[in-house]
Motif scaffolding. Structure first.
Motif, PDB file in Angstrom:
ATOM      1  N   SER A   1      12.795  -1.814  37.189  1.00 26.38           N
ATOM      2  CA  SER A   1      12.717  -0.386  36.892  1.00 26.38           C
ATOM      3  C   SER A   1      13.311   0.451  38.019  1.00 26.38           C
ATOM      4  O   SER A   1      13.612  -0.051  39.103  1.00 26.38           O
ATOM      5  CB  SER A   1      11.259   0.021  36.673  1.00 26.38           C
ATOM      6  OG  SER A   1      10.667  -0.737  35.640  1.00 26.38           O
ATOM      7  N   PHE A   2      13.451   1.758  37.720  1.00 25.69           N
ATOM      8  CA  PHE A   2      13.944   2.729  38.691  1.00 25.69           C
ATOM      9  C   PHE A   2      12.984   3.918  38.700  1.00 25.69           C
ATOM     10  O   PHE A   2      12.201   4.110  37.778  1.00 25.69           O
ATOM     11  CB  PHE A   2      15.361   3.188  38.328  1.00 25.69           C
ATOM     12  CG  PHE A   2      16.373   2.073  38.300  1.00 25.69           C
ATOM     13  CD1 PHE A   2      17.094   1.755  39.431  1.00 25.69           C
ATOM     14  CD2 PHE A   2      16.583   1.329  37.146  1.00 25.69           C
ATOM     15  CE1 PHE A   2      18.030   0.726  39.414  1.00 25.69           C
ATOM     16  CE2 PHE A   2      17.507   0.294  37.111  1.00 25.69           C
ATOM     17  CZ  PHE A   2      18.235  -0.008  38.254  1.00 25.69           C
ATOM     18  N   ILE A   3      13.066   4.732  39.736  1.00 23.19           N
ATOM     19  CA  ILE A   3      12.223   5.914  39.789  1.00 23.19           C
ATOM     20  C   ILE A   3      12.993   7.128  39.271  1.00 23.19           C
ATOM     21  O   ILE A   3      14.219   7.171  39.329  1.00 23.19           O
ATOM     22  CB  ILE A   3      11.707   6.195  41.221  1.00 23.19           C
ATOM     23  CG1 ILE A   3      12.866   6.444  42.187  1.00 23.19           C
ATOM     24  CG2 ILE A   3      10.841   5.046  41.712  1.00 23.19           C
ATOM     25  CD1 ILE A   3      12.427   6.893  43.560  1.00 23.19           C
ATOM     26  N   LYS A   4      12.262   8.125  38.777  1.00 29.64           N
ATOM     27  CA  LYS A   4      12.876   9.363  38.303  1.00 29.64           C
ATOM     28  C   LYS A   4      13.465  10.135  39.482  1.00 29.64           C
ATOM     29  O   LYS A   4      12.959  10.067  40.612  1.00 29.64           O
ATOM     30  CB  LYS A   4      11.838  10.224  37.581  1.00 29.64           C
ATOM     31  CG  LYS A   4      11.303   9.611  36.299  1.00 29.64           C
ATOM     32  CD  LYS A   4      10.214  10.464  35.674  1.00 29.64           C
ATOM     33  CE  LYS A   4      10.784  11.770  35.142  1.00 29.64           C
ATOM     34  NZ  LYS A   4       9.754  12.545  34.398  1.00 29.64           N
ATOM     35  N   GLY A   5      14.517  10.882  39.209  1.00 30.81           N
ATOM     36  CA  GLY A   5      15.201  11.626  40.258  1.00 30.81           C
ATOM     37  C   GLY A   5      14.312  12.623  40.967  1.00 30.81           C
ATOM     38  O   GLY A   5      14.481  12.886  42.158  1.00 30.81           O
TER      39      GLY A   5
ATOM     40  N   TYR B   1      13.907  13.629  44.980  1.00 36.05           N
ATOM     41  CA  TYR B   1      14.027  15.007  45.451  1.00 36.05           C
ATOM     42  C   TYR B   1      12.808  15.397  46.291  1.00 36.05           C
ATOM     43  O   TYR B   1      12.931  16.051  47.329  1.00 36.05           O
ATOM     44  CB  TYR B   1      14.167  15.952  44.253  1.00 36.05           C
ATOM     45  CG  TYR B   1      14.195  17.417  44.623  1.00 36.05           C
ATOM     46  CD1 TYR B   1      15.335  17.998  45.196  1.00 36.05           C
ATOM     47  CD2 TYR B   1      13.081  18.227  44.412  1.00 36.05           C
ATOM     48  CE1 TYR B   1      15.355  19.337  45.545  1.00 36.05           C
ATOM     49  CE2 TYR B   1      13.087  19.565  44.765  1.00 36.05           C
ATOM     50  CZ  TYR B   1      14.231  20.118  45.329  1.00 36.05           C
ATOM     51  OH  TYR B   1      14.253  21.444  45.675  1.00 36.05           O
ATOM     52  N   LYS B   2      11.633  14.988  45.833  1.00 36.43           N
ATOM     53  CA  LYS B   2      10.396  15.298  46.551  1.00 36.43           C
ATOM     54  C   LYS B   2      10.131  14.325  47.693  1.00 36.43           C
ATOM     55  O   LYS B   2       9.170  14.474  48.438  1.00 36.43           O
ATOM     56  CB  LYS B   2       9.209  15.264  45.582  1.00 36.43           C
ATOM     57  CG  LYS B   2       9.217  16.374  44.542  1.00 36.43           C
ATOM     58  CD  LYS B   2       7.978  16.288  43.662  1.00 36.43           C
ATOM     59  CE  LYS B   2       7.911  17.433  42.671  1.00 36.43           C
ATOM     60  NZ  LYS B   2       6.692  17.356  41.806  1.00 36.43           N
ATOM     61  N   LYS B   3      11.005  13.324  47.802  1.00 37.34           N
ATOM     62  CA  LYS B   3      10.865  12.277  48.829  1.00 37.34           C
ATOM     63  C   LYS B   3       9.518  11.567  48.729  1.00 37.34           C
ATOM     64  O   LYS B   3       8.895  11.208  49.738  1.00 37.34           O
ATOM     65  CB  LYS B   3      11.064  12.870  50.231  1.00 37.34           C
ATOM     66  CG  LYS B   3      12.460  13.419  50.461  1.00 37.34           C
ATOM     67  CD  LYS B   3      12.645  13.927  51.877  1.00 37.34           C
ATOM     68  CE  LYS B   3      14.061  14.453  52.076  1.00 37.34           C
ATOM     69  NZ  LYS B   3      14.275  14.965  53.449  1.00 37.34           N
TER      70      LYS B   3
END
Length: 287
Positions: free
Chosen positions: A24-28, A32-34
């Motif tokens: 899986s991948f994380i949402k952008g 952005y929020k680090k």
């Protein structure tokens, strides 16, 4: 779906859910929020696009090894190659106590030590502190079955120096894992790294964590706090005459009394003093 992150490599998050592993991948928005995700995180993810959508609350988090939501930690210490260090063992236990995680100790390579009395004395000392100890050697792996029972239904981490046998132990628990095993370098006086990242391996309704080896760690506490977490001392830290007792030269010190009575070992006190010397006073943060 809900699953657990079992590995993070090059931006790919392996999630284990209901017996299946997803890449899986994380949402952008998280980038952005680090917002940081760790091995051990329980997450909500989309099983169609394989994108992590939310991170559930953590119950604990370790800086080293970098992992979270841990039920128990096994400190693996070899008796030789690399040589056993009681200072490092007590420092590891103190660090784990700081994170309020149950700890157990595994002594490996016991067959390389000729004197069994050293091992028995160490086991007795740790048992006296309420810490379970398992001893392993090439000729005696009977305690592997006892370790297996302790792993059931729990997320467990094996931590320790490079070359102490963490990956070898995991392979003994289940040969199907086939973890790469490092060698001990006599010339360098330390093990050679093989495990380069934290990975959780599904086992008996729980997980086994293999971790990179390390031999240095910062406690990040003050002198006044050390006895709160130091093994054995934490039981008596609020029973001294002075509430801010550092167990040095203060009168009516309960720790010193327990050492004189043989309840706590003199070795442990020597180690306590060495660790105390590394730490700052609380007042120093205002300078």
């Amino acid at each position: 779906m809900v699953g657990k992150i079992i590995s993070i490599i090059n931006g790919k998050y392996l999630i284990y859910s209901d017996g299946i592993t997803y890449s899986s991948f994380i949402k952008g928005i998280f980038r952005y929020k680090k917002e940081r995700f760790l091995v051990g995180d329980n997450v909500v993810f989309d099983d169609e696009n394989f994108v992590i959508q939310a991170n559930l609350e953590r119950k604990n988090e370790l800086v080293r090894p970098l992992a979270c939501n841990i039920d128990q930690i096994f400190i693996v210490m070899s008796m030789k190659e690399p040589n056993f260090s009681k200072l490092l063992l007590y420092k590891f236990i103190t660090y784990i106590n700081m994170n309020n995680i149950p700890v157990k100790v595994i002594l490996s390579k016991c067959d390389l030590l000729n004197d069994d009395s050293i091992i028995n004395e160490l086991i007795g000392e740790l048992n006296n502190l309420g810490i379970d100890v398992f001893s392993l050697s090439k000729n005696n792996c009977d305690e592997i079955d006892l370790i297996k029972k302790e792993l059931k239904d729990k997320t467990s981490i094996f931590m320790g120096q490079t070359g102490v046998g963490k990956s070898s132990l995991i392979n003994l628990i289940d040969p199907l894992y086939d973890r790469k095993i490092g060698e001990y370098s006599t010339a360098l006086g330390r093990g050679k790294h093989q495990t380069k990242e934290v990975i959780l391996l599904p086992y008996n309704n729980g997980f086994i964590g293999d971790t990179p080896g390390f031999s240095s760690i910062d406690l990040n506490i003050y002198k006044e706090d050390l006895s709160t977490y130091f093994p054995g001392f934490n039981k008596y830290y609020n029973e001294c005459y002075f509430s801010n007792c550092l167990h040095l030269n203060e009168k009516e010190c309960m720790i010193k009394k327990q050492i004189e009575n043989g309840v706590l070992s003199k070795d442990s006190y020597t180690i306590y003093l060495k660790l105390l010397d590394e730490l700052p006073y609380k007042k120093e943060r205002y300078k």
